[in-house]
Design a protein around this motif. Sequence first.
Motif, PDB file in Angstrom:
ATOM      1  N   THR A  71       7.739  39.719  36.851  1.00  0.00           N
ATOM      2  CA  THR A  71       6.224  39.250  36.746  1.00  0.00           C
ATOM      3  C   THR A  71       5.684  39.844  35.479  1.00  0.00           C
ATOM      4  N   TYR A  72       4.583  39.119  34.912  1.00  0.00           N
ATOM      5  CA  TYR A  72       3.574  39.560  33.826  1.00  0.00           C
ATOM      6  C   TYR A  72       2.418  38.952  34.219  1.00  0.00           C
ATOM      7  N   ASN A  73       1.492  39.591  34.370  1.00  0.00           N
ATOM      8  CA  ASN A  73       0.075  38.782  34.764  1.00  0.00           C
ATOM      9  C   ASN A  73       0.318  37.651  35.877  1.00  0.00           C
ATOM     10  N   GLU A  74       0.798  38.068  37.096  1.00  0.00           N
ATOM     11  CA  GLU A  74       0.805  37.108  38.152  1.00  0.00           C
ATOM     12  C   GLU A  74      -0.029  37.537  39.367  1.00  0.00           C
ATOM     13  N   ALA A  75      -1.237  38.035  39.202  1.00  0.00           N
ATOM     14  CA  ALA A  75      -1.836  38.766  40.153  1.00  0.00           C
ATOM     15  C   ALA A  75      -2.262  37.400  41.014  1.00  0.00           C
ATOM     16  N   PRO A  80      14.044  35.118  55.635  1.00  0.00           N
ATOM     17  CA  PRO A  80      13.970  36.360  56.122  1.00  0.00           C
ATOM     18  C   PRO A  80      15.062  37.474  55.972  1.00  0.00           C
ATOM     19  N   GLU A  81      16.361  36.992  55.595  1.00  0.00           N
ATOM     20  CA  GLU A  81      17.410  37.773  55.580  1.00  0.00           C
ATOM     21  C   GLU A  81      17.532  38.298  54.051  1.00  0.00           C
ATOM     22  N   LEU A  82      16.643  37.542  53.205  1.00  0.00           N
ATOM     23  CA  LEU A  82      16.902  37.985  51.842  1.00  0.00           C
ATOM     24  C   LEU A  82      15.863  38.951  51.485  1.00  0.00           C
ATOM     25  N   ASP A  83      16.015  40.043  50.593  1.00  0.00           N
ATOM     26  CA  ASP A  83      15.068  41.037  50.038  1.00  0.00           C
ATOM     27  C   ASP A  83      14.435  40.508  48.901  1.00  0.00           C
ATOM     28  N   VAL A  84      13.313  40.951  48.369  1.00  0.00           N
ATOM     29  CA  VAL A  84      12.686  40.597  47.107  1.00  0.00           C
ATOM     30  C   VAL A  84      12.537  41.997  46.246  1.00  0.00           C
ATOM     31  N   LEU A  85      12.938  41.598  45.192  1.00  0.00           N
ATOM     32  CA  LEU A  85      12.834  42.796  43.999  1.00  0.00           C
ATOM     33  C   LEU A  85      11.815  42.236  42.958  1.00  0.00           C
ATOM     34  N   VAL A  86      10.454  42.759  42.908  1.00  0.00           N
ATOM     35  CA  VAL A  86       9.851  42.472  41.907  1.00  0.00           C
ATOM     36  C   VAL A  86      10.101  43.306  40.674  1.00  0.00           C
ATOM     37  N   ASP A 139      -3.243  43.177  34.429  1.00  0.00           N
ATOM     38  CA  ASP A 139      -4.041  42.583  35.490  1.00  0.00           C
ATOM     39  C   ASP A 139      -3.986  42.846  36.763  1.00  0.00           C
ATOM     40  N   GLY A 140      -3.128  43.835  37.184  1.00  0.00           N
ATOM     41  CA  GLY A 140      -3.005  44.655  38.417  1.00  0.00           C
ATOM     42  C   GLY A 140      -1.948  44.032  39.142  1.00  0.00           C
ATOM     43  N   THR A 141      -0.748  43.265  38.778  1.00  0.00           N
ATOM     44  CA  THR A 141       0.186  42.884  39.350  1.00  0.00           C
ATOM     45  C   THR A 141       0.964  43.576  39.835  1.00  0.00           C
ATOM     46  N   GLY A 142       1.272  44.907  39.425  1.00  0.00           N
ATOM     47  CA  GLY A 142       2.092  46.019  39.697  1.00  0.00           C
ATOM     48  C   GLY A 142       1.615  46.560  40.801  1.00  0.00           C
ATOM     49  N   ALA A 143       0.391  46.836  40.980  1.00  0.00           N
ATOM     50  CA  ALA A 143      -0.406  47.349  42.205  1.00  0.00           C
ATOM     51  C   ALA A 143      -0.156  46.347  43.134  1.00  0.00           C
ATOM     52  N   ILE A 144      -0.328  45.093  43.035  1.00  0.00           N
ATOM     53  CA  ILE A 144      -0.315  44.330  44.221  1.00  0.00           C
ATOM     54  C   ILE A 144       1.344  44.285  44.749  1.00  0.00           C
ATOM     55  N   ALA A 145       2.187  44.451  43.872  1.00  0.00           N
ATOM     56  CA  ALA A 145       3.473  44.369  44.300  1.00  0.00           C
ATOM     57  C   ALA A 145       3.785  45.787  45.056  1.00  0.00           C
ATOM     58  N   ASP A 146       3.418  47.033  44.547  1.00  0.00           N
ATOM     59  CA  ASP A 146       3.498  48.038  45.385  1.00  0.00           C
ATOM     60  C   ASP A 146       2.661  47.928  46.865  1.00  0.00           C
ATOM     61  N   ARG A 147       1.677  47.117  46.929  1.00  0.00           N
ATOM     62  CA  ARG A 147       1.155  47.255  48.240  1.00  0.00           C
ATOM     63  C   ARG A 147       2.094  46.548  49.192  1.00  0.00           C
ATOM     64  N   LEU A 148       2.684  45.349  48.514  1.00  0.00           N
ATOM     65  CA  LEU A 148       3.467  44.317  49.473  1.00  0.00           C
ATOM     66  C   LEU A 148       4.669  45.325  49.681  1.00  0.00           C
ATOM     67  N   ALA A 149       5.113  45.922  48.940  1.00  0.00           N
ATOM     68  CA  ALA A 149       6.433  46.899  49.145  1.00  0.00           C
ATOM     69  C   ALA A 149       6.175  47.824  50.247  1.00  0.00           C
TER      70      ALA A 149
END
Length: 253
Positions: free
Chosen positions: A15-19, A34-40, A47-57
């Motif tokens: 991701t880069y600016n995908e908020a 559902p059996e697949l994990d996601v690694l951002v 733009d805060g994408t990283g903070a959104i990813a942290d919240r999802l994690a």
Amino acid sequence: MSHSDLGRGVVVVPTYNEALNLEAVVARVRAAQPELDVLVVDDGSPDGTGAIADRLAAADPAVSVVHRTEKAGLGAAYLHGFAVALERGYDVVGEMDADGSHQPEQLGRLLDALGSADLVIGSRWVRGGSVVNWPWTRMALSRGGNLYVRLLLGIRVRDATAGFRLFRRTTLEKIDLASVQSTGYVFQTDLTWRTLQAGLVVAEVPIEFVERERGESKMTGAVAGESLRRITRWGLRERRRQLRRFVRERRRP
């Protein structure tokens, strides 16, 4: 073969600016497979994408985040994500854009094909594949670029530039990721080429590619230029190698 026979899987999403897009894409992956994990892998998005990813994690143990401090290109982000995935022991490692252009609901097609392949590419340009909301100029550029790749490298893959794909762990271990230097979109062609050079099986399955609705595309003239130059160098090198091999064989008594 059931998907569970493939082992543990993770989808790497750079991701880069995908908020505007990330939350919906991650939710769709988790719902579709559902059996697949996601690694951002976030390249320090302002733009805060990283903070959104942290919240999802924080809300879902199947989601994790790697924060990079610099924007070093798509290939660098994927290489970092692959290294983390291999370190964590995943058997299947996927690639997917964060902008919604790759539809998580079609991941099942790629998983099905991985039963008899080492790399599966979700292809726009095989029979049954399609692109939605692209101008004819971009279609021509992508089709022409892939034709150029096929002719120059002498391969049959119709969408070597595609970024929706699944690798077996063993494939990533065989293709010497440490020596990959391509950083932009040519990274996809580079890894396709390395997989074929290693004598492994590459399969393509048709997908519907949908142009992003929100945010800006990362494809620029400079990125396209880097791809063209690098592919040309590989192609000429491979053609010289083929010619030398042909001459050697002709000289044999």
